[in-house]
Design a protein around this motif. Sequence first.
Motif, short mmCIF file in Angstrom:
data_model
loop_
_atom_site.label_atom_id
_atom_site.label_comp_id
_atom_site.label_asym_id
_atom_site.label_seq_id
_atom_site.Cartn_x
_atom_site.Cartn_y
_atom_site.Cartn_z
N LEU A 118 0.84 -1.09 -0.13
CA LEU A 118 0.07 0.01 -0.03
C LEU A 118 0.74 1.20 0.09
O LEU A 118 0.60 2.23 -0.79
N HIS A 119 1.87 1.40 0.95
CA HIS A 119 2.67 2.68 1.03
C HIS A 119 3.23 2.65 -0.51
O HIS A 119 3.34 3.98 -0.92
N HIS A 120 3.91 1.84 -0.81
CA HIS A 120 4.49 1.94 -2.22
C HIS A 120 3.83 2.15 -3.59
O HIS A 120 4.16 2.97 -4.35
N MET A 121 2.43 1.71 -3.47
CA MET A 121 1.78 1.85 -4.73
C MET A 121 0.42 2.68 -4.71
O MET A 121 0.01 2.98 -5.75
N SER A 122 0.19 3.18 -3.35
CA SER A 122 -1.03 4.22 -3.22
C SER A 122 -0.93 5.59 -4.13
O SER A 122 -1.86 5.91 -4.79
N PRO A 123 0.28 5.92 -4.46
CA PRO A 123 0.13 7.31 -5.17
C PRO A 123 -0.17 6.92 -6.83
O PRO A 123 -0.66 7.82 -7.38
N PHE A 124 -0.14 5.73 -7.04
CA PHE A 124 -0.25 5.27 -8.50
C PHE A 124 -1.75 4.49 -8.57
O PHE A 124 -2.44 5.32 -9.29
N MET A 227 9.36 -1.23 -8.62
CA MET A 227 10.58 -1.08 -8.10
C MET A 227 10.79 -0.58 -6.81
O MET A 227 11.65 -1.03 -5.91
N ARG A 228 9.78 0.10 -6.12
CA ARG A 228 9.61 0.55 -4.85
C ARG A 228 9.41 -0.69 -4.04
O ARG A 228 10.05 -0.71 -2.82
N ILE A 229 8.50 -1.67 -4.40
CA ILE A 229 8.24 -2.71 -3.62
C ILE A 229 9.43 -3.39 -3.47
O ILE A 229 9.87 -4.21 -2.34
N ALA A 230 10.45 -3.89 -4.42
CA ALA A 230 11.56 -4.63 -4.63
C ALA A 230 12.43 -3.88 -3.67
O ALA A 230 13.38 -4.66 -2.85
N LEU A 231 12.62 -2.49 -3.52
CA LEU A 231 14.01 -1.89 -2.76
C LEU A 231 13.43 -1.83 -1.39
O LEU A 231 14.41 -1.66 -0.38
N GLY A 232 12.12 -2.09 -1.09
CA GLY A 232 11.78 -1.99 0.40
C GLY A 232 12.16 -0.66 0.93
O GLY A 232 11.71 0.27 0.70
N PRO A 233 13.07 -0.95 2.22
CA PRO A 233 13.31 0.19 2.99
C PRO A 233 14.29 1.20 2.05
O PRO A 233 14.40 2.25 2.75
N LEU A 234 14.76 0.83 0.96
CA LEU A 234 15.53 1.58 0.45
C LEU A 234 14.69 2.41 -0.88
O LEU A 234 15.51 3.00 -1.64
N SER A 235 13.47 2.33 -0.96
CA SER A 235 12.66 2.79 -1.91
C SER A 235 12.92 4.40 -2.00
O SER A 235 12.56 4.91 -2.77
N PHE A 236 13.38 4.98 -0.74
CA PHE A 236 13.38 6.40 -0.79
C PHE A 236 14.52 6.94 -1.70
O PHE A 236 14.53 8.07 -1.95
N LEU A 237 15.28 5.76 -1.96
CA LEU A 237 16.54 6.42 -3.07
C LEU A 237 16.10 6.79 -4.29
O LEU A 237 16.71 7.41 -5.18
N VAL A 238 14.77 6.05 -4.66
CA VAL A 238 14.31 6.31 -6.10
C VAL A 238 13.65 7.86 -6.27
O VAL A 238 12.76 8.22 -5.38
N PRO A 239 13.95 8.64 -7.32
CA PRO A 239 13.42 9.88 -7.54
C PRO A 239 11.91 9.69 -7.68
O PRO A 239 11.43 8.66 -8.44
N LYS A 240 11.08 10.47 -7.12
CA LYS A 240 9.60 10.57 -7.52
C LYS A 240 9.07 11.51 -8.55
O LYS A 240 7.82 11.22 -8.98
N GLY A 241 9.68 12.56 -8.87
CA GLY A 241 9.10 13.68 -9.92
C GLY A 241 8.64 12.90 -10.94
O GLY A 241 7.45 13.27 -11.14
#
Length: 505
Positions: A118-124, A227-241
Amino acid sequence: MAAASLLALLVSIIAVFAAYRLYATYTLRLTAQQHGCQPAPSYKHKDPVFGLDIFLRTGDAFSKNEFLVELQRRFDTYGHTFESLNFGSISISTIHPENIRTVFSKDAADWGIQPLRLHHMSPFCGTGFITTDGLDWKLSHDLLKPGFHRSIISDFAPLEEHLQILLKQIPKDGSKFDLQPYLLRLYLDLNTLFLFGEPIGMLSDTPPAHATGFLDAFQAGFNGCGMRIALGPLSFLVPKGSWLKACDKVHKFADIYVDRAIEYRNKINSGEDTEDETKRRTLLFTMAQATADRTVLRSQIVQAMMAATETTASLISHVIRNLASHPTIADQVRAEILALSDKPLEFDQLPRIKSLQRVITETLRLYPVFPQMNRVALKDTILPAGGGPDGTAPVFAPTGTLFNTSFAALHRDPKYWGPDADEFRPSRWENDYSPPPFTFMPFGAGPRQCLGQHKATAEASYIISRILQEFSVIKFEDDKPYQAQVALTAKSAHGCPVSLTPATR
């Protein structure tokens, strides 16, 4: 000096985490013993603290289209159940049927997907059946279910109309071509027609003006979730823009159809309009009869498109590959179809073509549309098998444990499918053979079993029967070893290279 301080801080953090891991492992073992549980075999990590080595190895396998091969290799090495680390947390991988029964059916309430997605996918895609558990999931499920009623999925007129466009485009002179991209475009049109009430015009190259850039945005949004699900706690490293811009583009596209559905609902409820047959067959318009919540409708329809992306097209492509590679079986199926009719078949006729159903079922065994599945433990719970020296003891799964299973590996386990488990042999399904429970799961199992499974298999049956009516020979034109390209679903990385000989009428 600053660099040295930073390095010292990093070393301290790792040391503290390692100490915590040792303490957590000790207390976990004590709790497991109190429940009569024993640990499963452990993956031999090069990084015993975070398990980053398995993460990197998995990523490399994905990039080389060898992910399913890598999963099979792990089960071959460690057995049907093993433990590993997922960014420092416990992960249990298993293809033991009793563990699968427990997670997907018997104790399904103990396991979910919301903490994972949910956290990683809800913006989409918001809140819906792909991202939630419990009551939220049930509300989504109940909203979607009427759209898959037999009266809706049994109408093949839209399939035939779009199939005719495809048939006019593909080579019929015996030359080699890849059928898979045509099937993927066919299903982009059919899926958007079923979901939104309007095809996106991929086959005819006539997309509506507001669809410009939608597919690219949808794919970018979809990939960003993965990608965000795969990175888990490191998902913050992926640019969001750019990802959030893609999400916004998808939302604006979906909102056009959501507004149309709500407007239609209001007209029906006020008696201004009579029910339109085309709209009645559209999932979004069906859901709008139950709710006028714009955000809810958008979230459900975007998630439905995620689930529908490439599923039926991939199944049909794999079936055609198998038939083209086994001409004797293809001839048998074609003969049975033609014995029934050389005209398009009805919904109720297709199950009577037993050879075709066996081919589709065997294809789903070897090439499941959903080759793997994950869950996360919502509470401390127990898996019934996989622990101890012989793998028969229960395994303790504390809250937050990641559960992984591979239907692709399960479906090829010689223990259940015999020494020819890797071979395409539709005859194994003769006499209505039913495999042991929870050893064949092409569409999942339990309360979250895929709502669209009957729609997918019925449409695959129809389109394959029509192709076999139209062409007397389907020749396979490739000698590369099979590779699966895996995202949410799996398709052939090398497509479906064939040549076709039209049937003489």
